[in-house]
Write an enzyme that holds these catalytic residues in place. Sequence first.
Site, PDB file in Angstrom:
ATOM      1  N   GLY A  13      -4.458   4.048 -11.644  1.00 16.92           N
ATOM      2  CA  GLY A  13      -5.107   4.986 -10.726  1.00 16.92           C
ATOM      3  C   GLY A  13      -4.601   6.410 -10.936  1.00 16.92           C
ATOM      4  N   ILE A  15      -2.621   8.816  -9.107  1.00 15.96           N
ATOM      5  CA  ILE A  15      -1.195   9.180  -9.024  1.00 15.96           C
ATOM      6  C   ILE A  15      -0.359   8.189  -9.836  1.00 15.96           C
ATOM      7  CG2 ILE A  15       0.706   9.689  -7.444  1.00 15.96           C
ATOM      8  CD1 ILE A  15      -1.503   9.987  -5.217  1.00 15.96           C
ATOM      9  N   ASP A  34      -2.841  -3.764 -12.003  1.00 16.88           N
ATOM     10  CA  ASP A  34      -3.956  -3.080 -11.318  1.00 16.88           C
ATOM     11  C   ASP A  34      -5.188  -3.979 -11.457  1.00 16.88           C
ATOM     12  OD1 ASP A  34      -4.479   0.330 -10.776  1.00 16.88           O
ATOM     13  OD2 ASP A  34      -6.150  -1.108 -10.680  1.00 16.88           O
ATOM     14  N   SER A 128       1.815   8.294   3.188  1.00 12.28           N
ATOM     15  CA  SER A 128       0.913   9.444   3.240  1.00 12.28           C
ATOM     16  C   SER A 128       1.237  10.316   4.445  1.00 12.28           C
ATOM     17  CB  SER A 128      -0.519   8.909   3.367  1.00 12.28           C
ATOM     18  OG  SER A 128      -1.407   9.954   3.666  1.00 12.28           O
ATOM     19  N   TYR A 156      -6.955   3.679   7.861  1.00  9.80           N
ATOM     20  CA  TYR A 156      -6.186   3.833   6.625  1.00  9.80           C
ATOM     21  C   TYR A 156      -4.744   4.237   6.947  1.00  9.80           C
ATOM     22  CZ  TYR A 156      -4.301   6.328   2.596  1.00  9.80           C
ATOM     23  OH  TYR A 156      -3.475   6.794   1.606  1.00  9.80           O
ATOM     24  N   LYS A 160      -0.883   2.364   6.449  1.00  9.98           N
ATOM     25  CA  LYS A 160       0.303   2.964   5.814  1.00  9.98           C
ATOM     26  C   LYS A 160       1.517   2.886   6.737  1.00  9.98           C
ATOM     27  CE  LYS A 160      -1.340   4.122   1.824  1.00  9.98           C
ATOM     28  NZ  LYS A 160      -0.834   3.555   0.581  1.00  9.98           N
ATOM     29  N   ASN A 217     -12.539  14.289  -1.645  1.00 10.29           N
ATOM     30  CA  ASN A 217     -11.473  15.281  -1.440  1.00 10.29           C
ATOM     31  C   ASN A 217     -11.958  16.659  -1.880  1.00 10.29           C
ATOM     32  OD1 ASN A 217      -9.311  12.692  -2.248  1.00 10.29           O
ATOM     33  ND2 ASN A 217      -9.108  13.827  -0.338  1.00 10.29           N
ATOM     34  N   ARG A 311     -15.246  17.919  10.378  1.00  9.48           N
ATOM     35  CA  ARG A 311     -15.348  16.505  10.008  1.00  9.48           C
ATOM     36  C   ARG A 311     -14.543  15.691  11.020  1.00  9.48           C
ATOM     37  NH1 ARG A 311     -13.318  14.925   4.030  1.00  9.48           N
ATOM     38  NH2 ARG A 311     -11.345  15.565   4.957  1.00  9.48           N
ATOM     39  N   GLY A 313     -12.098  13.501  12.823  1.00  8.90           N
ATOM     40  CA  GLY A 313     -10.746  13.031  12.471  1.00  8.90           C
ATOM     41  C   GLY A 313      -9.906  14.079  11.752  1.00  8.90           C
TER      42      GLY A 313
HETATM   43  P1  NAD Z   1      -6.352   5.474  -6.774  1.00  8.61           P
HETATM   44  O1  NAD Z   1      -7.480   4.766  -6.111  1.00  8.61           O
HETATM   45  O2  NAD Z   1      -6.666   6.341  -7.930  1.00  8.61           O
HETATM   46  O3  NAD Z   1      -5.233   4.425  -7.209  1.00  8.61           O
HETATM   47  C1  NAD Z   1      -5.047   3.196  -6.573  1.00  8.61           C
HETATM   48  C2  NAD Z   1      -5.044   2.125  -7.637  1.00  8.61           C
HETATM   49  O4  NAD Z   1      -4.850   0.855  -6.997  1.00  8.61           O
HETATM   50  C3  NAD Z   1      -6.376   2.049  -8.392  1.00  8.61           C
HETATM   51  O5  NAD Z   1      -6.116   2.030  -9.780  1.00  8.61           O
HETATM   52  C4  NAD Z   1      -6.993   0.750  -7.925  1.00  8.61           C
HETATM   53  O6  NAD Z   1      -7.784   0.139  -8.931  1.00  8.61           O
HETATM   54  C5  NAD Z   1      -5.763  -0.064  -7.580  1.00  8.61           C
HETATM   55  N1  NAD Z   1      -6.004  -1.117  -6.608  1.00  8.61           N
HETATM   56  C6  NAD Z   1      -6.722  -1.069  -5.464  1.00  8.61           C
HETATM   57  N2  NAD Z   1      -6.718  -2.276  -4.860  1.00  8.61           N
HETATM   58  C7  NAD Z   1      -5.970  -3.095  -5.629  1.00  8.61           C
HETATM   59  C8  NAD Z   1      -5.589  -4.466  -5.543  1.00  8.61           C
HETATM   60  N3  NAD Z   1      -5.989  -5.218  -4.527  1.00  8.61           N
HETATM   61  N4  NAD Z   1      -4.826  -4.985  -6.520  1.00  8.61           N
HETATM   62  C9  NAD Z   1      -4.410  -4.218  -7.563  1.00  8.61           C
HETATM   63  N5  NAD Z   1      -4.743  -2.934  -7.710  1.00  8.61           N
HETATM   64  C10 NAD Z   1      -5.515  -2.375  -6.749  1.00  8.61           C
HETATM   65  O7  NAD Z   1      -5.601   6.293  -5.639  1.00  8.61           O
HETATM   66  P2  NAD Z   1      -4.444   7.359  -5.760  1.00  8.61           P
HETATM   67  O8  NAD Z   1      -4.967   8.636  -5.256  1.00  8.61           O
HETATM   68  O9  NAD Z   1      -3.801   7.318  -7.092  1.00  8.61           O
HETATM   69  O10 NAD Z   1      -3.445   6.797  -4.661  1.00  8.61           O
HETATM   70  C11 NAD Z   1      -2.336   5.995  -4.995  1.00  8.61           C
HETATM   71  C12 NAD Z   1      -1.582   5.646  -3.745  1.00  8.61           C
HETATM   72  O11 NAD Z   1      -1.183   6.839  -3.069  1.00  8.61           O
HETATM   73  C13 NAD Z   1      -2.392   4.847  -2.726  1.00  8.61           C
HETATM   74  O12 NAD Z   1      -1.530   3.920  -2.105  1.00  8.61           O
HETATM   75  C14 NAD Z   1      -2.841   5.895  -1.734  1.00  8.61           C
HETATM   76  O13 NAD Z   1      -3.055   5.327  -0.465  1.00  8.61           O
HETATM   77  C15 NAD Z   1      -1.639   6.813  -1.731  1.00  8.61           C
HETATM   78  N6  NAD Z   1      -1.934   8.186  -1.327  1.00  8.61           N
HETATM   79  C16 NAD Z   1      -2.930   8.879  -1.960  1.00  8.61           C
HETATM   80  C17 NAD Z   1      -3.213  10.184  -1.582  1.00  8.61           C
HETATM   81  C18 NAD Z   1      -4.335  10.957  -2.226  1.00  8.61           C
HETATM   82  O14 NAD Z   1      -4.829  11.902  -1.620  1.00  8.61           O
HETATM   83  N7  NAD Z   1      -4.746  10.634  -3.444  1.00  8.61           N
HETATM   84  C19 NAD Z   1      -2.463  10.784  -0.569  1.00  8.61           C
HETATM   85  C20 NAD Z   1      -1.444  10.057   0.053  1.00  8.61           C
HETATM   86  C21 NAD Z   1      -1.204   8.741  -0.338  1.00  8.61           C
HETATM   87  C1  WQD Z   2      -8.896  18.827   2.660  1.00 10.70           C
HETATM   88  C2  WQD Z   2      -9.477  19.936   3.532  1.00 10.70           C
HETATM   89  C3  WQD Z   2     -11.270  19.202   4.938  1.00 10.70           C
HETATM   90  C4  WQD Z   2     -14.048  18.218   1.744  1.00 10.70           C
HETATM   91  C5  WQD Z   2      -7.195  13.098   2.792  1.00 10.70           C
HETATM   92  C6  WQD Z   2      -6.731  11.915   3.569  1.00 10.70           C
HETATM   93  C7  WQD Z   2      -5.225  11.839   3.506  1.00 10.70           C
HETATM   94  C8  WQD Z   2      -4.722  11.866   2.071  1.00 10.70           C
HETATM   95  C9  WQD Z   2      -5.290  13.023   1.317  1.00 10.70           C
HETATM   96  C10 WQD Z   2      -4.515   9.595   1.299  1.00 10.70           C
HETATM   97  C11 WQD Z   2      -9.777  19.469   4.958  1.00 10.70           C
HETATM   98  C12 WQD Z   2     -11.762  20.215   3.925  1.00 10.70           C
HETATM   99  C13 WQD Z   2     -12.931  18.657   2.428  1.00 10.70           C
HETATM  100  C14 WQD Z   2     -15.255  18.970   1.874  1.00 10.70           C
HETATM  101  C15 WQD Z   2     -14.114  20.509   3.329  1.00 10.70           C
HETATM  102  N1  WQD Z   2      -5.143  10.696   1.353  1.00 10.70           N
HETATM  103  N2  WQD Z   2     -12.973  19.771   3.207  1.00 10.70           N
HETATM  104  N3  WQD Z   2     -15.230  20.091   2.654  1.00 10.70           N
HETATM  105  O1  WQD Z   2      -8.597  15.150   4.672  1.00 10.70           O
HETATM  106  O2  WQD Z   2      -6.580  16.595   4.142  1.00 10.70           O
HETATM  107  O3  WQD Z   2      -6.641  14.262   3.403  1.00 10.70           O
HETATM  108  O4  WQD Z   2      -6.734  13.017   1.442  1.00 10.70           O
HETATM  109  O5  WQD Z   2      -3.510   9.272   1.844  1.00 10.70           O
HETATM  110  O6  WQD Z   2      -4.896  10.640   4.123  1.00 10.70           O
HETATM  111  O7  WQD Z   2      -7.147  12.055   4.926  1.00 10.70           O
HETATM  112  O8  WQD Z   2      -8.096  15.860   2.288  1.00 10.70           O
HETATM  113  O9  WQD Z   2      -9.374  16.787   0.411  1.00 10.70           O
HETATM  114  O10 WQD Z   2     -10.589  15.434   2.163  1.00 10.70           O
HETATM  115  O11 WQD Z   2      -9.731  17.684   2.762  1.00 10.70           O
HETATM  116  O12 WQD Z   2     -14.184  21.509   4.027  1.00 10.70           O
HETATM  117  O13 WQD Z   2     -16.299  18.601   1.322  1.00 10.70           O
HETATM  118  O14 WQD Z   2     -10.737  20.325   2.980  1.00 10.70           O
HETATM  119  O15 WQD Z   2     -11.882  19.396   6.177  1.00 10.70           O
HETATM  120  O16 WQD Z   2      -9.481  20.522   5.802  1.00 10.70           O
HETATM  121  P1  WQD Z   2      -7.529  15.510   3.762  1.00 10.70           P
HETATM  122  P2  WQD Z   2      -9.503  16.382   1.834  1.00 10.70           P
END
Ligand code: NAD
Ligand code: WQD
Length: 366
Positions: A13, A15, A34, A128, A156, A160, A217, A311, A313
């Site tokens: 994925g 990150i 994965d 997160s 979600y 976490k 995002n 939006r 939430g």
């Molecule tokens: P991502 O979806 O790119 O990566 C998640 C990976 O997990 C994917 O490759 C997916 O195929 C795999 N996966 C999902 N369900 C699975 C399962 N049941 N078994 C095995 N693999 C599985 O997301 P990401 O953005 O890289 O996020 C990675 C982690 O970081 C996640 O736990 C996410 O909740 C957390 N996180 C992400 C963000 C963000 O904004 N991207 C922010 C905070 C926390």
């Molecule tokens: C960023 C800002 C929106 C899209 C989410 C999850 C959080 C974490 C990171 C996993 C906000 C604004 C966005 C658009 C906009 N993920 N926006 N128009 O909501 O901060 O966080 O991703 O853990 O849990 O909630 O990120 O990129 O969606 O939004 O105006 O089309 O951009 O309102 O202020 P968010 P985001």
Amino acid sequence: MAAGTVLVTGGTGYIGSFTVLALLENGYDVVVVDNLYNSSKVALDRIELICGRRPAFYEVDVTNESALNDVFAKHPDIDSVIHFAALKAVAESGEIPLEYYRVNVGGSISLLRCMEKHNVSNIVFSSSATVYGDATRFPDMIPIPEHCPIGPTNTYGRTKSMIEAVITDEIEMQRRQAEKAGQPPDAWNAALLRYFNPCGAHPSGIMGEDPQGVPYNLLPLLGKVATGEREKLLVFGDDYPSRDGTAIRDYIHVLDLASGHLAALKYLREHKPGVKAWNLGSGRGSTVFEMIKAFSKVVGRDLPYEIVGRRLGDVLDLTANPSLANKELQWKTERSLEDACADLWRWVEKNPQGYRQDPPPELLEA
Ligand code: NAD
Ligand code: WQD
């Protein structure tokens, strides 16, 4: 000799793949698990292109405990786990809550049971900033420190915070058991890493975020506006009490986030702290308008947007106070917002099909 062997769930994925790259570049051996639900194996090819090394890979679902056990059994040298695998779409989590609890919480329980069975005692968990919910209810806690009370406002986020509790209970139990058995009580350790808003791509332009579905995002959407795939960006609210009316977030370059995982792993091994949470953010908040401006600058033209309602939430401000991670993990963000925007734009512009196309030759020659 390898620096250690790390099992990375969710390692293809976004990150996860950048963290696998950083681990390989720093001498670790890596085993990736994965189920490719939201990613592609091509990420492994790109990792190899960049660093000349490739992790072992198993297409395994983390909720399938027996298949996960087989991976641990095949790799008795695994000494730590970094757990990324999860479902992560906030809106979707409210539509299919049981699936989010099954995969995120259930998958984490399966993983911890395998760790118990194979005596693997260090875990770094992808938490997160969303666990804090609306931290503006504590005005003196913006930027947000780790001791800010958590209070997730969506399914979600609740998965976490629940996993944080499950990991904490498991590690504390293991420590008590070890003590009772007269063994060193400090072998079991966990880092709960609370990420703020990850963004950006590899500066080479050959590795980036390539989700299977539609992005939601801000920065990936701005990328789609810049390529013309979307007509305009919808700005969710300009009536927040911020400097320009739009909401504030702490955007962190994915390369900085990846290095935070290595710092946490090192800390667990050296300090054996038990369970500790760290914020991984820059400490710098940016509004939506500031992000549009920064991205438009690297693209070289103004990007169209329209202001719509807030939006559901969304909160006013999620900015990290990262001083605990700065001090204890000796880690801080090194890349600017401009770096993140430039790297993201290179990735998006040069790879319109993401991992479904070969990287353009000019990037490979660079
Ligand atoms: P991502 O979806 O790119 O990566 C998640 C990976 O997990 C994917 O490759 C997916 O195929 C795999 N996966 C999902 N369900 C699975 C399962 N049941 N078994 C095995 N693999 C599985 O997301 P990401 O953005 O890289 O996020 C990675 C982690 O970081 C996640 O736990 C996410 O909740 C957390 N996180 C992400 C963000 C963000 O904004 N991207 C922010 C905070 C926390
Ligand atoms: C960023 C800002 C929106 C899209 C989410 C999850 C959080 C974490 C990171 C996993 C906000 C604004 C966005 C658009 C906009 N993920 N926006 N128009 O909501 O901060 O966080 O991703 O853990 O849990 O909630 O990120 O990129 O969606 O939004 O105006 O089309 O951009 O309102 O202020 P968010 P985001």
